[in-house]
Design a protein around this motif. Structure first.
Motif, PDB file in Angstrom:
ATOM      1  N   THR A 228       0.835  -1.190   0.000  1.00 23.06           N
ATOM      2  CA  THR A 228       0.000   0.000   0.000  1.00 23.06           C
ATOM      3  C   THR A 228       0.878   1.252   0.000  1.00 23.06           C
ATOM      4  N   LEU A 229       0.326   2.342  -0.487  1.00 20.53           N
ATOM      5  CA  LEU A 229       1.071   3.599  -0.497  1.00 20.53           C
ATOM      6  C   LEU A 229       1.372   4.038   0.928  1.00 20.53           C
ATOM      7  N   PRO A 230       2.611   4.401   1.224  1.00 19.37           N
ATOM      8  CA  PRO A 230       2.916   4.899   2.573  1.00 19.37           C
ATOM      9  C   PRO A 230       2.241   6.242   2.812  1.00 19.37           C
ATOM     10  N   THR A 231       1.801   6.464   4.043  1.00 16.43           N
ATOM     11  CA  THR A 231       1.201   7.743   4.421  1.00 16.43           C
ATOM     12  C   THR A 231       2.294   8.662   4.936  1.00 16.43           C
ATOM     13  N   ALA A 232       2.381   9.843   4.369  1.00 15.98           N
ATOM     14  CA  ALA A 232       3.408  10.790   4.804  1.00 15.98           C
ATOM     15  C   ALA A 232       3.057  11.353   6.183  1.00 15.98           C
ATOM     16  N   ILE A 233       4.077  11.572   7.014  1.00  8.97           N
ATOM     17  CA  ILE A 233       3.813  12.227   8.290  1.00  8.97           C
ATOM     18  C   ILE A 233       3.518  13.704   8.046  1.00  8.97           C
ATOM     19  N   LYS A 234       2.850  14.308   8.989  1.00  8.45           N
ATOM     20  CA  LYS A 234       2.487  15.711   8.856  1.00  8.45           C
ATOM     21  C   LYS A 234       3.714  16.595   9.032  1.00  8.45           C
ATOM     22  N   GLY A 235       3.840  17.609   8.177  1.00  2.98           N
ATOM     23  CA  GLY A 235       4.972  18.517   8.243  1.00  2.98           C
ATOM     24  C   GLY A 235       4.547  19.948   8.037  1.00  2.98           C
TER      25      GLY A 235
ATOM     26  N   VAL B 106      -4.272  24.898  17.035  1.00  4.30           N
ATOM     27  CA  VAL B 106      -5.562  24.486  17.591  1.00  4.30           C
ATOM     28  C   VAL B 106      -5.613  22.988  17.883  1.00  4.30           C
ATOM     29  N   GLU B 107      -4.598  22.259  17.469  1.00  6.82           N
ATOM     30  CA  GLU B 107      -4.574  20.804  17.649  1.00  6.82           C
ATOM     31  C   GLU B 107      -4.533  20.442  19.130  1.00  6.82           C
ATOM     32  N   LYS B 108      -5.385  19.502  19.548  1.00  3.10           N
ATOM     33  CA  LYS B 108      -5.446  19.084  20.952  1.00  3.10           C
ATOM     34  C   LYS B 108      -4.813  17.711  21.199  1.00  3.10           C
ATOM     35  N   ASN B 109      -4.599  16.945  20.133  1.00  2.20           N
ATOM     36  CA  ASN B 109      -4.050  15.611  20.284  1.00  2.20           C
ATOM     37  C   ASN B 109      -2.529  15.674  20.400  1.00  2.20           C
ATOM     38  N   ALA B 110      -1.983  15.165  21.501  1.00  3.85           N
ATOM     39  CA  ALA B 110      -0.537  15.283  21.751  1.00  3.85           C
ATOM     40  C   ALA B 110       0.281  14.560  20.691  1.00  3.85           C
ATOM     41  N   ARG B 111      -0.183  13.385  20.272  1.00  5.82           N
ATOM     42  CA  ARG B 111       0.554  12.638  19.245  1.00  5.82           C
ATOM     43  C   ARG B 111       0.649  13.440  17.956  1.00  5.82           C
ATOM     44  N   THR B 112      -0.472  14.034  17.544  1.00 10.13           N
ATOM     45  CA  THR B 112      -0.466  14.807  16.300  1.00 10.13           C
ATOM     46  C   THR B 112       0.384  16.060  16.436  1.00 10.13           C
ATOM     47  N   GLN B 113       0.342  16.691  17.608  1.00 14.98           N
ATOM     48  CA  GLN B 113       1.171  17.879  17.834  1.00 14.98           C
ATOM     49  C   GLN B 113       2.647  17.561  17.617  1.00 14.98           C
ATOM     50  N   TRP B 114       3.096  16.475  18.264  1.00 12.53           N
ATOM     51  CA  TRP B 114       4.512  16.136  18.156  1.00 12.53           C
ATOM     52  C   TRP B 114       4.855  15.606  16.771  1.00 12.53           C
ATOM     53  N   GLU B 115       3.893  14.963  16.104  1.00 10.46           N
ATOM     54  CA  GLU B 115       4.127  14.520  14.726  1.00 10.46           C
ATOM     55  C   GLU B 115       4.369  15.728  13.820  1.00 10.46           C
ATOM     56  N   ILE B 116       3.544  16.770  13.969  1.00  8.20           N
ATOM     57  CA  ILE B 116       3.694  17.965  13.136  1.00  8.20           C
ATOM     58  C   ILE B 116       5.049  18.625  13.386  1.00  8.20           C
TER      59      ILE B 116
END
Length: 210
Positions: free
Chosen positions: A52-59, A68-78
């Motif tokens: 499957t196509l790899p999903t790029a991490i958020k940058g 405005v992001e509240k999710n800690a995982r997504t915050q640190w991913e960005i």
């Protein structure tokens, strides 16, 4: 709460990096070097039904949502993704580790951390980076990026034949994608040379089955 405060302290600086990169005003490493594979969105199609196509991490594109992001995982991913994308691989490692701490089963993050470690070590796949790729491959043996770096590890371990087999397999899978094509053709000739395989023969191997 502590992690969220730390994230907020980084927001203004990260936004500045993103704006500078987007406007090409601040000359940062990402402008002169190819993007890491984990922040690149391969568009396909792939020549393999098993992959499957790899999903790029958020940058950089996700930076506005960091406010405005509240999710800690997504915050640190960005944050980690932006640092990796803009050429600060060493600085991205801690952020990606924090993202994984909040979502340890996320394979994409493990691969991104492995790639960040490799880039920070000048392209060397050390034991720490390999451990991250091994985690990904146990969950998905067809993960493209983990396979790419495992082949590098094999090459660096004095095993050019299995390394080349993996890279040729990837070339057959990703087809004509420009970023992957360039990455693979940077890697394959060294292994082919050690095995006495000419460039013409290597091109034929890569084309077979495509």
């Amino acid at each position: 709460m502590k992690a969220r405060l730390s994230v907020r302290q980084l927001v203004i600086g990260m936004m500045s990096i993103g704006i500078g990169a987007a406007a090409s005003v601040v000359l940062i490493p990402a402008i002169t070097h190819p993007a890491p594979l984990t922040v690149y969105q391969l568009t396909g199609p792939l020549n393999s039904g098993a992959t499957t196509l790899p999903t790029a991490i958020k940058g950089i594109p996700a930076l506005p949502s960091l406010l405005v992001e509240k999710n800690a995982r997504t915050q640190w991913e960005i944050i980690g993704g932006t640092l990796l994308q803009t050429g600060f691989a060493n600085a991205s490692i801690s952020a990606l580790e924090r993202a994984i701490a909040n979502d340890p089963e996320n394979i994409m993050l493990h691969v991104a951390l492995g790639e960040a470690i490799v880039i920070a070590n000048g392209g060397w796949v050390n034991a720490r980076a390999k451990a991250e790729f091994d985690i990904a491959l146990r969950a998905d043996p067809n993960d493209l990026i983990a396979r790419f770096y495992l082949a590098h590890w094999l090459m660096q371990s004095g095993k050019p034949k299995p390394a080349l087999v993996k890279w040729v397999g990837l070339m057959r899978t990703v087809g004509t994608d420009e970023v992957w094509y360039d990455k693979l053709w940077e890697a394959m000739p060294g292994a082919a040379e050690q095995l006495g395989i000419s460039k013409l023969a290597l091109q034929a191997l890569c084309s077979a089955g495509m």
